[in-house]
Design an enzyme around this catalytic site. Structure first.
Site, PDB file in Angstrom:
ATOM      1  N   VAL A 195       7.303   7.862  -2.781  1.00  0.00           N
ATOM      2  CA  VAL A 195       6.149   7.269  -3.471  1.00  0.00           C
ATOM      3  C   VAL A 195       6.410   7.182  -4.975  1.00  0.00           C
ATOM      4  O   VAL A 195       6.928   8.116  -5.580  1.00  0.00           O
ATOM      5  CB  VAL A 195       4.888   8.112  -3.198  1.00  0.00           C
ATOM      6  CG1 VAL A 195       3.688   7.534  -3.938  1.00  0.00           C
ATOM      7  CG2 VAL A 195       4.620   8.187  -1.705  1.00  0.00           C
TER       8      VAL A 195
ATOM      9  N   GLY B  57       9.277   3.287  -8.001  1.00  0.00           N
ATOM     10  CA  GLY B  57       9.464   2.058  -8.763  1.00  0.00           C
ATOM     11  C   GLY B  57       9.949   0.869  -7.969  1.00  0.00           C
ATOM     12  O   GLY B  57      10.499  -0.077  -8.541  1.00  0.00           O
TER      13      GLY B  57
ATOM     14  N   PRO C 260       6.497   0.640   2.052  1.00  0.00           N
ATOM     15  CA  PRO C 260       5.753   1.761   1.470  1.00  0.00           C
ATOM     16  C   PRO C 260       6.527   3.059   1.513  1.00  0.00           C
ATOM     17  O   PRO C 260       7.380   3.276   2.367  1.00  0.00           O
ATOM     18  CB  PRO C 260       4.489   1.836   2.336  1.00  0.00           C
ATOM     19  CG  PRO C 260       4.897   1.234   3.642  1.00  0.00           C
ATOM     20  CD  PRO C 260       5.904   0.182   3.326  1.00  0.00           C
TER      21      PRO C 260
ATOM     22  N   HIS D 294       4.877   6.290   1.398  1.00  0.00           N
ATOM     23  CA  HIS D 294       4.165   7.401   2.010  1.00  0.00           C
ATOM     24  C   HIS D 294       4.671   7.654   3.428  1.00  0.00           C
ATOM     25  O   HIS D 294       4.966   6.713   4.168  1.00  0.00           O
ATOM     26  CB  HIS D 294       2.660   7.113   2.066  1.00  0.00           C
ATOM     27  CG  HIS D 294       1.978   7.337   0.748  1.00  0.00           C
ATOM     28  ND1 HIS D 294       2.214   6.527  -0.346  1.00  0.00           N
ATOM     29  CD2 HIS D 294       1.065   8.260   0.346  1.00  0.00           C
ATOM     30  CE1 HIS D 294       1.476   6.944  -1.367  1.00  0.00           C
ATOM     31  NE2 HIS D 294       0.770   7.993  -0.964  1.00  0.00           N
TER      32      HIS D 294
ATOM     33  N   LYS E 223      14.343   5.113 -13.176  1.00  0.00           N
ATOM     34  CA  LYS E 223      13.664   5.853 -14.247  1.00  0.00           C
ATOM     35  C   LYS E 223      14.639   6.742 -15.023  1.00  0.00           C
ATOM     36  O   LYS E 223      14.297   7.846 -15.475  1.00  0.00           O
ATOM     37  CB  LYS E 223      12.498   6.675 -13.688  1.00  0.00           C
ATOM     38  CG  LYS E 223      11.474   5.822 -12.939  1.00  0.00           C
ATOM     39  CD  LYS E 223      10.228   6.604 -12.551  1.00  0.00           C
ATOM     40  CE  LYS E 223       9.228   5.706 -11.821  1.00  0.00           C
ATOM     41  NZ  LYS E 223       7.985   6.403 -11.472  1.00  0.00           N
TER      42      LYS E 223
ATOM     43  N   SER F 261      -8.957   9.907  38.333  1.00  0.00           N
ATOM     44  CA  SER F 261      -8.204   8.784  37.737  1.00  0.00           C
ATOM     45  C   SER F 261      -8.968   8.199  36.551  1.00  0.00           C
ATOM     46  O   SER F 261      -9.502   7.089  36.630  1.00  0.00           O
ATOM     47  CB  SER F 261      -7.892   7.702  38.779  1.00  0.00           C
ATOM     48  OG  SER F 261      -9.015   7.377  39.553  1.00  0.00           O
TER      49      SER F 261
END
Length: 629
Positions: A28, A31, A107, A109, A161, A535
């Site tokens: 996360v 960048g 993403p 996460h 970074k 069932s």
């Protein structure tokens, strides 16, 4: 249609070869979106209105104090902009003079691992980002393992970074060494490490004066130099997606070349099947081609009159495609609901959609450590190795050989929603050696001897609703008439056939799967089978119905509300469940899905057991089961 020139054909081939699909992944806030945004910006292909919108959005919602926030070019969801994270998979396109690019921003996460898998499914290369301040994290290793699993071999590690650690060479080299060591252990050998600052553009598209000690490529230079594995190499494979008959006399097969080159005059073999034919024409909207290469969508006409259907594969006759119905596969589960072994799902493999069942996993893969862990089911974002079975023979290749023919999507059979993704490791030998054995005495012969039609009468309902009592009365009456019957009772089969099963959802699914198979065998023997089981799941009752022929299954809903059966509680089970002594008890802490359209509904709050049994017998008489075969 007019024929195209050889030069035009070469142009089309070059057009595809110069495209690279890649994804970005990492933990996360490493960048990723900023990096892609800068690539888009510096490619100088953004329309002026997009640039204006970027400037306005940067002032209004940016995280750079009014400076251009390149991440906003990618993060399109409102929730992403509010939180400053990426949730969905964002696809973007850009180009340089040397190559076109399709990039998937995935993403970071952990709960969005399924999205990262989606982004990686069609990628040929990957850029893994990490924050120079934190180094290699658990999610970095997780994503690297997924890349290895998905067969992506070209990886760039962007140590991002770097400006926040003073462009330290020692920090970069330490992180690079750690990642290379880890990557080598999981089979990622082609790794290029690049020191970057996406915010300032260091080593993204141009070399940075801030890293004079670095002599490798820029990130864009690396992307332009990546050579995907044999884009047009290997034997020809053409996936048929549509049988194209726009007019009498034209029968073509529209689809895509997923591997190799397909040329006019080539001999191909249709799979499944063992029929050969010759490619007569390769048709496009711009005219006929002499050949089509990997990735090209076209229509193929064959000189021979053969049977070809959607989902079939035209393969080079000298190197045909194998077919099978059972495989070992890696599964990535994407659904909120856990994967239940034995449950019927659908698999979309290529252009075919077929029935799928999954065995109990052999093991679950811990994507952090690589360890193999025991598993009975699969939960969302988990990865496992399991045997899978299809109800139809399909053409395939192992995923690592050809992902287009070696991957499949798992769909929920009822809602058609995506439930998981699979990657074929290899076919199971028994799928090629086990064949159905024809017999002389069949179901019709047994039914004629018995003097009635066979069928399954399936009693379903809550515990204590009266299923077993009614089923027993029905069998007693049928036996008195000289009918050939057998009663399968839920409690009785758990003393033998299903004594190894508990009452979890997975065990309930397997319980009904086994009973459905046994009931189908008994129908083949010409019997009237009475099955009395709670069932609880519609899907498994549908599975049991699907194992016999239409008209041979009668679903009986023994309908009594929970408060009624709980008040009766003949076995004291509800009281124990309320005290917490029985887990997974239907109606208390495990769901019951009542039939939507049963053949018979019996309200046992209004009917006696004898009256209910007579309604079932009347139905069997009306449908002709008791009038002879």
């Amino acid at each position: 249609m007019t024929a195209s020139t050889p030069a035009a054909a070469r142009t089309r081939r070059q057009h595809h070869t110069d495209e690279l699909r890649f994804l970005t992944c990492g933990s996360v806030d490493d960048g990723k979106s900023t990096l892609i945004g800068r690539l888009l910006y510096e490619s100088k292909l953004l329309p002026s209105d997009h640039l204006a919108a970027l400037e306005a959005d940067s002032r209004r919602a940016g995280t750079r104090g009014g400076e251009l926030d390149f991440a906003l070019l990618v993060d399109g969801l409102a929730a992403e902009r509010e939180q400053g994270i990426t949730i969905d998979v964002a696809y973007r396109f850009f180009a340089t003079e040397r190559r076109r690019f399709v990039v998937a921003d995935t993403p970071g996460h952990e709960q969005y691992t399924r999205n990262m898998v989606t982004g990686a499914s069609n990628a040929e290369a990957a850029v893994v980002l990490l924050d120079a301040r934190t180094g290699v994290l658990t999610q970095t290793r997780r994503h690297a393992r997924l890349l290895a699993l998905l067969g992506i071999r070209h990886v760039a590690l962007a140590v991002n970074k770097l400006d926040l650690v003073g462009y330290s060479r020692s920090v970069f080299e330490k992180i690079s060494g750690q990642f290379r060591e880890f990557a080598a252990g999981i089979g990622l050998d082609d790794v290029t490490c690049i020191p970057t600052s996406a915010v300032h553009g260091d080593n993204v598209t141009a070399r940075s004066d801030a890293t004079p000690w670095y002599g490798g490529p820029t990130l864009l230079g690396w992307l332009e130099s990546v050579e995907p594995a044999a884009a047009s190499g290997g034997p020809a494979r053409f996936l048929v997606q549509w049988v194209n008959r726009p007019e009498p006399g034209f029968r073509g097969y529209s689809g895509q070349v997923v591997r190799g080159r397909l040329r006019r005059g080539d001999r191909v073999r249709v799979a499944p099947g063992n029929i050969e034919a010759t490619v007569g024409r390769i048709v496009t909207m711009d005219g006929d081609l002499d050949e089509a290469t990997r990735g090209m969508a076209t229509t193929v006409m064959l000189d021979d009159d053969v049977d070809v259907s959607r989902g079939d594969v035209l393969a080079a006759a000298g190197d045909p495609v194998d077919t099978a119905t059972a495989f070992q596969a890696h599964l990535v589960w994407l659904d909120e609901r856990e994967m239940l072994p034995g449950r019927q799902y659908l698999a979309k493999l290529g252009a075919s959609t077929v029935g799928l069942t999954v065995e109990t996993p052999k093991y679950r893969v811990d994507v952090d450590s690589g360890n193999h862990l025991p598993a009975r089911t699969l939960r969302r974002d988990e990865i496992a190795v399991a045997n899978v079975h299809l109800d139809t023979e399909v053409a395939y290749e192992p995923y690592r050989t050809a992902s287009e023919l070696g991957s499949f999507i798992v769909l929920d059979r009822l809602g058609n929603a995506t439930a998981g993704a699979g990657m074929i490791d290899f076919a199971l030998r028994r799928s090629a050696t086990v064949r159905w054995q024809s017999v002389t005495v069949d179901k019709n012969a047994r039914s004629a001897r018995n003097g009635h039609r066979p069928c399954v009468v399936w009693f379903t309902g809550l515990s204590g609703a009266g299923k077993s009592t009614i089923a027993d009365l029905v069998e007693k009456a049928l036996h008195a008439q000289g009918r050939h019957t057998f009663l399968l009772d839920g409690d009785n089969v758990r003393h033998g056939l299903n004594k190894d099963l508990g009452f979890t959802d997975a065990d309930r699914v397997e319980n009904i799967r086994r009973i459905g198979e046994v009931a189908a065998l008994m129908v083949d023997a010409g019997l009237i089978v009475l099955a009395s089981f709670i069932s609880p799941f519609r899907q498994e009752r549908a599975l049991a119905r699907g194992l016999v022929e239409p008209g041979e299954f009668c679903e009986v809903h023994v309908d009594a509300p929970l408060e009624h059966v709980e008040r009766r509680d003949p076995k004291g089970l509800y009281a124990r469940a309320r005290r917490g002594e029985l887990a997974n008890f239907t109606g208390i802490d495990s769901p019951y899905e009542p039939p939507e359209r049963p053949e018979i509904r019996l309200d046992t709050t209004a009917l006696t057991a004898e009256q209910a049994a007579e309604e079932v017998l009347a139905r069997l008489r009306e449908t002709g089961v008791l009038r002879g075969s």
